[in-house]
Write a protein that holds these residues in place. Structure first.
Motif, PDB file in Angstrom:
ATOM      1  N   PHE A   1       4.504   2.148   0.262  1.00 14.55           N
ATOM      2  CA  PHE A   1       4.807   1.200  -0.819  1.00 14.55           C
ATOM      3  C   PHE A   1       6.266   1.271  -1.245  1.00 14.55           C
ATOM      4  O   PHE A   1       6.899   0.249  -1.522  1.00 14.55           O
ATOM      5  CB  PHE A   1       3.892   1.493  -2.017  1.00 14.55           C
ATOM      6  CG  PHE A   1       4.033   0.503  -3.142  1.00 14.55           C
ATOM      7  CD1 PHE A   1       3.316  -0.697  -3.131  1.00 14.55           C
ATOM      8  CD2 PHE A   1       4.870   0.754  -4.215  1.00 14.55           C
ATOM      9  CE1 PHE A   1       3.443  -1.627  -4.171  1.00 14.55           C
ATOM     10  CE2 PHE A   1       5.005  -0.157  -5.258  1.00 14.55           C
ATOM     11  CZ  PHE A   1       4.284  -1.351  -5.226  1.00 14.55           C
ATOM     12  N   PHE A   2       6.834   2.472  -1.270  1.00 12.42           N
ATOM     13  CA  PHE A   2       8.206   2.656  -1.763  1.00 12.42           C
ATOM     14  C   PHE A   2       9.239   2.699  -0.643  1.00 12.42           C
ATOM     15  O   PHE A   2      10.395   3.061  -0.873  1.00 12.42           O
ATOM     16  CB  PHE A   2       8.306   3.949  -2.573  1.00 12.42           C
ATOM     17  CG  PHE A   2       7.406   3.997  -3.774  1.00 12.42           C
ATOM     18  CD1 PHE A   2       7.536   3.082  -4.801  1.00 12.42           C
ATOM     19  CD2 PHE A   2       6.419   4.967  -3.867  1.00 12.42           C
ATOM     20  CE1 PHE A   2       6.700   3.125  -5.907  1.00 12.42           C
ATOM     21  CE2 PHE A   2       5.586   5.021  -4.976  1.00 12.42           C
ATOM     22  CZ  PHE A   2       5.719   4.099  -5.999  1.00 12.42           C
ATOM     23  N   ASN A   3       8.843   2.344   0.556  1.00 12.20           N
ATOM     24  CA  ASN A   3       9.771   2.380   1.681  1.00 12.20           C
ATOM     25  C   ASN A   3      11.045   1.605   1.355  1.00 12.20           C
ATOM     26  O   ASN A   3      10.993   0.505   0.803  1.00 12.20           O
ATOM     27  CB  ASN A   3       9.095   1.793   2.923  1.00 12.20           C
ATOM     28  CG  ASN A   3       9.862   2.112   4.187  1.00 12.20           C
ATOM     29  OD1 ASN A   3      11.021   1.723   4.338  1.00 12.20           O
ATOM     30  ND2 ASN A   3       9.222   2.834   5.100  1.00 12.20           N
ATOM     31  N   GLU A   4      12.185   2.204   1.681  1.00 15.10           N
ATOM     32  CA  GLU A   4      13.470   1.597   1.345  1.00 15.10           C
ATOM     33  C   GLU A   4      13.673   0.234   1.996  1.00 15.10           C
ATOM     34  O   GLU A   4      14.322  -0.651   1.440  1.00 15.10           O
ATOM     35  CB  GLU A   4      14.608   2.538   1.746  1.00 15.10           C
ATOM     36  CG  GLU A   4      14.727   3.781   0.898  1.00 15.10           C
ATOM     37  CD  GLU A   4      15.269   3.471  -0.491  1.00 15.10           C
ATOM     38  OE1 GLU A   4      16.474   3.640  -0.720  1.00 15.10           O
ATOM     39  OE2 GLU A   4      14.473   3.050  -1.360  1.00 15.10           O
ATOM     40  N   ASN A   5      13.127   0.062   3.172  1.00 12.85           N
ATOM     41  CA  ASN A   5      13.281  -1.197   3.899  1.00 12.85           C
ATOM     42  C   ASN A   5      11.910  -1.750   4.273  1.00 12.85           C
ATOM     43  O   ASN A   5      11.225  -1.197   5.129  1.00 12.85           O
ATOM     44  CB  ASN A   5      14.124  -0.984   5.165  1.00 12.85           C
ATOM     45  CG  ASN A   5      15.521  -0.506   4.846  1.00 12.85           C
ATOM     46  OD1 ASN A   5      16.283  -1.213   4.185  1.00 12.85           O
ATOM     47  ND2 ASN A   5      15.869   0.698   5.306  1.00 12.85           N
ATOM     48  N   GLY A   6      11.522  -2.814   3.603  1.00 10.02           N
ATOM     49  CA  GLY A   6      10.252  -3.456   3.904  1.00 10.02           C
ATOM     50  C   GLY A   6       9.070  -2.896   3.144  1.00 10.02           C
ATOM     51  O   GLY A   6       7.925  -3.240   3.460  1.00 10.02           O
ATOM     52  N   GLY A   7       9.306  -2.054   2.133  1.00  6.81           N
ATOM     53  CA  GLY A   7       8.207  -1.526   1.343  1.00  6.81           C
ATOM     54  C   GLY A   7       7.557  -2.604   0.486  1.00  6.81           C
ATOM     55  O   GLY A   7       8.188  -3.614   0.126  1.00  6.81           O
ATOM     56  N   SER A   8       6.298  -2.390   0.146  1.00  6.05           N
ATOM     57  CA  SER A   8       5.555  -3.400  -0.619  1.00  6.05           C
ATOM     58  C   SER A   8       6.145  -3.661  -2.003  1.00  6.05           C
ATOM     59  O   SER A   8       5.863  -4.698  -2.611  1.00  6.05           O
ATOM     60  CB  SER A   8       4.093  -2.963  -0.768  1.00  6.05           C
ATOM     61  OG  SER A   8       3.485  -2.772   0.479  1.00  6.05           O
ATOM     62  N   TRP A   9       6.951  -2.759  -2.508  1.00  2.53           N
ATOM     63  CA  TRP A   9       7.533  -2.956  -3.836  1.00  2.53           C
ATOM     64  C   TRP A   9       8.411  -4.208  -3.895  1.00  2.53           C
ATOM     65  O   TRP A   9       8.602  -4.781  -4.973  1.00  2.53           O
ATOM     66  CB  TRP A   9       8.341  -1.725  -4.249  1.00  2.53           C
ATOM     67  CG  TRP A   9       9.552  -1.429  -3.391  1.00  2.53           C
ATOM     68  CD1 TRP A   9       9.571  -0.730  -2.227  1.00  2.53           C
ATOM     69  CD2 TRP A   9      10.899  -1.838  -3.639  1.00  2.53           C
ATOM     70  NE1 TRP A   9      10.845  -0.667  -1.709  1.00  2.53           N
ATOM     71  CE2 TRP A   9      11.689  -1.336  -2.569  1.00  2.53           C
ATOM     72  CE3 TRP A   9      11.527  -2.565  -4.632  1.00  2.53           C
ATOM     73  CZ2 TRP A   9      13.064  -1.544  -2.485  1.00  2.53           C
ATOM     74  CZ3 TRP A   9      12.905  -2.765  -4.554  1.00  2.53           C
ATOM     75  CH2 TRP A   9      13.659  -2.261  -3.496  1.00  2.53           C
ATOM     76  N   GLU A  10       8.914  -4.644  -2.727  1.00  4.65           N
ATOM     77  CA  GLU A  10       9.760  -5.842  -2.690  1.00  4.65           C
ATOM     78  C   GLU A  10       8.978  -7.108  -2.357  1.00  4.65           C
ATOM     79  O   GLU A  10       9.558  -8.190  -2.298  1.00  4.65           O
ATOM     80  CB  GLU A  10      10.875  -5.659  -1.659  1.00  4.65           C
ATOM     81  CG  GLU A  10      11.994  -4.748  -2.123  1.00  4.65           C
ATOM     82  CD  GLU A  10      13.200  -4.787  -1.207  1.00  4.65           C
ATOM     83  OE1 GLU A  10      14.236  -5.342  -1.612  1.00  4.65           O
ATOM     84  OE2 GLU A  10      13.105  -4.264  -0.077  1.00  4.65           O
ATOM     85  N   SER A  11       7.665  -6.979  -2.164  1.00  5.02           N
ATOM     86  CA  SER A  11       6.843  -8.138  -1.808  1.00  5.02           C
ATOM     87  C   SER A  11       6.387  -8.866  -3.062  1.00  5.02           C
ATOM     88  O   SER A  11       6.480  -8.341  -4.177  1.00  5.02           O
ATOM     89  CB  SER A  11       5.621  -7.675  -1.007  1.00  5.02           C
ATOM     90  OG  SER A  11       4.732  -6.926  -1.854  1.00  5.02           O
ATOM     91  N   PRO A  12       5.857 -10.104  -2.930  1.00  7.47           N
ATOM     92  CA  PRO A  12       5.301 -10.808  -4.097  1.00  7.47           C
ATOM     93  C   PRO A  12       4.212  -9.997  -4.790  1.00  7.47           C
ATOM     94  O   PRO A  12       4.124  -9.979  -6.010  1.00  7.47           O
ATOM     95  CB  PRO A  12       4.755 -12.104  -3.493  1.00  7.47           C
ATOM     96  CG  PRO A  12       5.618 -12.347  -2.293  1.00  7.47           C
ATOM     97  CD  PRO A  12       5.907 -10.988  -1.735  1.00  7.47           C
ATOM     98  N   TYR A  13       3.358  -9.313  -3.977  1.00 12.57           N
ATOM     99  CA  TYR A  13       2.324  -8.480  -4.589  1.00 12.57           C
ATOM    100  C   TYR A  13       2.953  -7.336  -5.389  1.00 12.57           C
ATOM    101  O   TYR A  13       2.520  -7.022  -6.499  1.00 12.57           O
ATOM    102  CB  TYR A  13       1.387  -7.890  -3.530  1.00 12.57           C
ATOM    103  CG  TYR A  13       0.566  -6.745  -4.092  1.00 12.57           C
ATOM    104  CD1 TYR A  13      -0.505  -6.991  -4.943  1.00 12.57           C
ATOM    105  CD2 TYR A  13       0.911  -5.414  -3.819  1.00 12.57           C
ATOM    106  CE1 TYR A  13      -1.235  -5.950  -5.506  1.00 12.57           C
ATOM    107  CE2 TYR A  13       0.187  -4.363  -4.370  1.00 12.57           C
ATOM    108  CZ  TYR A  13      -0.874  -4.634  -5.222  1.00 12.57           C
ATOM    109  OH  TYR A  13      -1.580  -3.597  -5.780  1.00 12.57           O
ATOM    110  N   GLY A  14       3.981  -6.707  -4.809  1.00 14.29           N
ATOM    111  CA  GLY A  14       4.643  -5.607  -5.494  1.00 14.29           C
ATOM    112  C   GLY A  14       5.232  -6.047  -6.828  1.00 14.29           C
ATOM    113  O   GLY A  14       5.110  -5.343  -7.843  1.00 14.29           O
ATOM    114  N   ASP A  15       5.845  -7.218  -6.847  1.00 17.05           N
ATOM    115  CA  ASP A  15       6.413  -7.739  -8.097  1.00 17.05           C
ATOM    116  C   ASP A  15       5.313  -8.030  -9.116  1.00 17.05           C
ATOM    117  O   ASP A  15       5.474  -7.744 -10.306  1.00 17.05           O
ATOM    118  CB  ASP A  15       7.210  -9.014  -7.811  1.00 17.05           C
ATOM    119  CG  ASP A  15       7.836  -9.587  -9.061  1.00 17.05           C
ATOM    120  OD1 ASP A  15       8.696  -8.922  -9.665  1.00 17.05           O
ATOM    121  OD2 ASP A  15       7.451 -10.713  -9.456  1.00 17.05           O
TER     122      ASP A  15
END
Length: 542
Positions: free
Chosen positions: A324-338
C-alpha cells in the motif's frame, strides 16, 4: 541573581547550610529518600521527615547569589509584593515543567508530596514560570459516572499557588500504562460488554487506553454519549477549580486521543527511543469504524471500497514501504487510496473539532488559554508516502499537506497547538528510518502561522545530553522561534538526578528569563508546623 548548581551522587551528605551572604536551596537524597532544606535570607523551611522519588539517589544544591544592590520591597497586610520582579520581555519564552503523571494516586492522595513541594520551590528559585498538571479521567471520575473526586488535584493546585507558580492543567481522557492509570472503572466495565467502544487493528487487537472516536455521539456510556460525559467532566472541573481559574490556572489543554494527542493509536507499540519501527497499522477495524466506512463508501457510490480497510497495508513487522505504501505505484496514490485516507483523516479532524468546540464553550467565560496536542510523527517523513503519518490519521504525503486542515480546525476553536519533540534533531535520527523531525516541525508550524494558531512546545524525552537542550533553544529563540511557551516533561527522580538537573539548570539560565529576586519567593510566615490537605507536610520557620 546568579544561579549555580552542584550535584553529587553521594548518599549520606547532610543538608546544605546557609553560608555567609549566600542563599541556598539544598536537596539531599539518600537511599531513595529526599531530605530537603530550603534557606532564603533569614527564613528557613525544613521538612521534618524524608521525602522521596522512587529509585533516586542524588544530592542537589542550588545556590542563588544575590546581587550587590539590595532589593527593596513593599509589604501589604503581611504579604510580599512582587512588583520588583523584572517583567518578562514581550518576546521571552515562558517555561513550565510537567509534574509527575502519578502526582495524584487512585485514592486521591498526593504521591511524593514532600518531594513535589521541594521541587516546586526549586523551580520557583530557578525562575520557571509554572508547572503542568495531568488530571486523569480515571482518577477524578473513577467509580461512577458523575461522581467526581477532585480533592487530590485541588490540594496540588493549592501547593502550586502557595509557592507562587502558574498552573497549566491537562485534562486526560485517556489511560496511562506508564503511570498505571486506567480509564474509569465504570467505563472499562462497559467495554467488557461492548468491546466496540475501543479501537482495533486488522488482527482484532484492541487498544483500551482511550475510546474509539466513532462512539463520540453514540450513547454507549450508560445512556450518555462520550461527548456528553466529557462536557460534564469539564463543567465539574471548572466549578471545583473556580478559585484558581485565571489566577493560578492560566491554561487548560484537552486530551484528544492516545497520550492526549490528536491521533489514532497506530503507534502504541512504538518505543520512545530511536529504534527502527514499521509504519504501524490502521486502526479502523472496530465495529463502529467499519460501519461508518461502509456507509461512507455507499454514499459515494463505491460500496466495495467500504468492505474493510486496505487489504495490502503492511503489518508492523513488514517493510513500511511495501504494498500500500510503495513509493512507486502504491495504492496510497490510487483513487481508492485517496478515498480511504481522506475518510480516515476526516474522522480524526472531526473528533478533534467536537472536543475543542466543547472545551471552548465550557471555558468561554474564563480567562484561561485552551490548547491541545498534535503529535510529531516524524518516522519515514523523507519518503513520498509518509506511511507513519498516514496510519496515525494525518493525510500528509509528498502530494498533499495534511496539516492545513488541522491548523484551520484549531484556529476555528481559538485553541493553541502543543507540539512535542522540540528536542529532536535530524542528525540524531537513524538513517534507516528516513526520519526528519525538523522538517515536519517546520511544516506544521508553517500551517499554524498561516491560520494564526499559536504554538507551544514540549520535549519528547528527558536527557542530560546537551544536544537536546541546544535543539530546544534553537526552536525557542531567534527569528525562527516557533513557540512562546515551552513545557519540559517531566519532574521526577530522573529530572533531579545529577546526570540531568545541572544541564536543565544551565538550559533555564540560557533562556531569556526574567531576573529573579528574593521577593519572588513566597513569604514564610509560619511559626509552627502546618499541613497541606491530604498530606502531612511538616514545615517550620526560623
Amino acid at each position: 541573581m546568579e544561579v549555580s548548581v552542584m550535584a553529587s551522587s553521594q548518599a549520606n551528605l547532610r543538608d546544605t547550610e546557609l553560608c555567609g551572604d549566600r542563599d541556598v536551596l539544598g536537596f539531599c537524597c539518600s537511599n531513595s529518600n529526599l531530605n530537603a532544606q530550603i534557606c532564603y535570607g533569614k527564613s528557613k523551611i525544613c521538612f521534618s521527615k524524608s521525602i522521596g522519588w522512587p529509585k533516586s539517589s542524588v544530592r542537589l544544591a542550588i545556590k542563588a547569589v544575590s546581587q550587590p544592590e539590595p532589593v527593596v520591597s513593599e509589604k501589604v497586610s503581611g504579604e510580599t509584593s512582587t512588583s520588583s520582579r523584572k517583567a518578562k520581555p514581550a518576546d521571552g519564552v515562558r517555561l513550565y515543567v510537567g509534574l509527575p503523571l502519578d502526582s495524584v494516586s487512585d485514592c486521591n492522595a498526593i504521591n511524593h508530596s514532600r518531594a513535589i513541594m521541594a521541587g516546586l520551590k526549586a523551580l520557583k528559585l530557578l525562575g520557571v514560570d509554572g508547572v503542568e498538571l495531568p488530571v486523569f479521567w480515571g482518577i477524578a471520575e473513577k467509580e461512577a459516572m458523575g461522581k467526581y473526586e477532585w480533592s487530590g488535584y485541588l490540594a496540588l493546585a493549592e501547593m502550586v499557588q502557595k509557592v507562587g507558580l502558574k498552573l497549566h492543567v491537562s485534562l486526560c481522557f485517556h489511560a496511562s500504562k506508564e503511570a498505571k492509570i486506567p480509564l474509569p472503572k465504570w467505563v472499562s466495565d462497559v467495554g467488557k460488554s461492548r468491546p466496540s467502544i475501543f479501537f482495533a487493528d486488522r488482527s482484532g487487537q484492541q487498544y483500551k487506553e482511550c475510546l474509539s472516536l466513532t462512539v463520540d455521539d453514540i450513547p454507549v456510556l450508560d445512556g450518555k454519549t462520550p461527548i456528553q460525559v466529557y462536557k460534564e467532566f469539564c463543567e465539574s472541573f471548572k466549578t471545583s477549580f473556580s478559585p484558581f481559574m485565571g489566577s493560578t490556572i492560566t491554561g487548560i489543554s484537552v486530551g484528544l486521543g492516545p497520550d492526549g494527542e490528536l491521533r489514532y493509536p497506530s503507534h502504541h507499540h512504538q518505543a520512545k527511543d530511536n529504534s527502527i519501527q514499521g509504519a504501524e497499522e490502521f486502526q479502523c477495524y472496530d465495529e463502529n469504524m467499519l460501519n461508518h466506512l461502509k456507509q461512507h463508501a455507499e454514499t459515494l457510490g463505491n460500496p466495495l471500497w467500504g468492505l474493510s480497510g486496505p487489504h495490502d497495508a503492511p503489518r508492523n513487522d513488514q517493510s513500511p514501504l511495501s504494498n500500500f505504501f510503495n513509493e512507486n505505484g502504491g495504492s496510497w496514490e490510487s483513487p481508492y487510496g485517496d478515498f480511504f485516507l481522506s475518510w480516515y483523516s476526516d474522522l480524526l479532524i472531526s473528533h478533534g473539532d467536537r472536543l475543542l468546540s466543547l472545551a471552548a464553550s465550557t471555558f468561554s467565560d474564563t480567562s484561561v488559554t485552551l490548547s491541545a496536542k498534535v503529535p510529531l510523527v516524524h518516522s519515514w517523513y523523507r519518503t513520498r508516502s509518509h506511511p507513519s503519518e498516514l496510519t496515525a490519521g494525518y493525510y500528509n504525503t509528498v502530494n498533499r499537506d495534511g496539516y492545513e486542515e488541522v491548523a484551520e480546525m484549531f484556529s476555528r476553536n481559538s485553541t493553541k497547538m502543543i507540539l512535542p519533540g522540540m528536542d529532536l534533531s535530524d542528525e540524531n535520527q537513524p538513517n534507516e528510518s528516513l526520519s526528519s523531525p525538523e522538517l515536519l516541525l517546520a511544516q506544521i508550524t508553517a500551517a499554524c502561522r498561516k491560520h494564526n494558531v499559536e504554538v507551544s512546545g514540549q520535549n519528547l524525552m528527558i536527557s542530560g545530553a546537551s544536544r537536546g537542550f541546544e535543539q530546544i533553544k534553537k526552536n525557542l529563540s531567534g527569528e525562527n522561534a516557533v513557540a512562546d511557551l515551552f513545557t519540559y516533561q517531566r519532574m521526577g527522580a530522573s529530572f533531579f538526578s545529577p546526570d540531568h538537573f545541572p544541564s536543565f539548570t544551565a538550559f533555564v539560565r540560557s533562556l531569556d528569563q526574567p531576573e529573579v529576586h528574593s521577593d519572588d519567593l513566597p513569604t514564610i510566615q509560619e511559626e509552627a508546623a502546618e499541613s497541606l490537605p491530604g498530606k502531612n507536610l511538616q514545615m517550620q520557620a526560623a
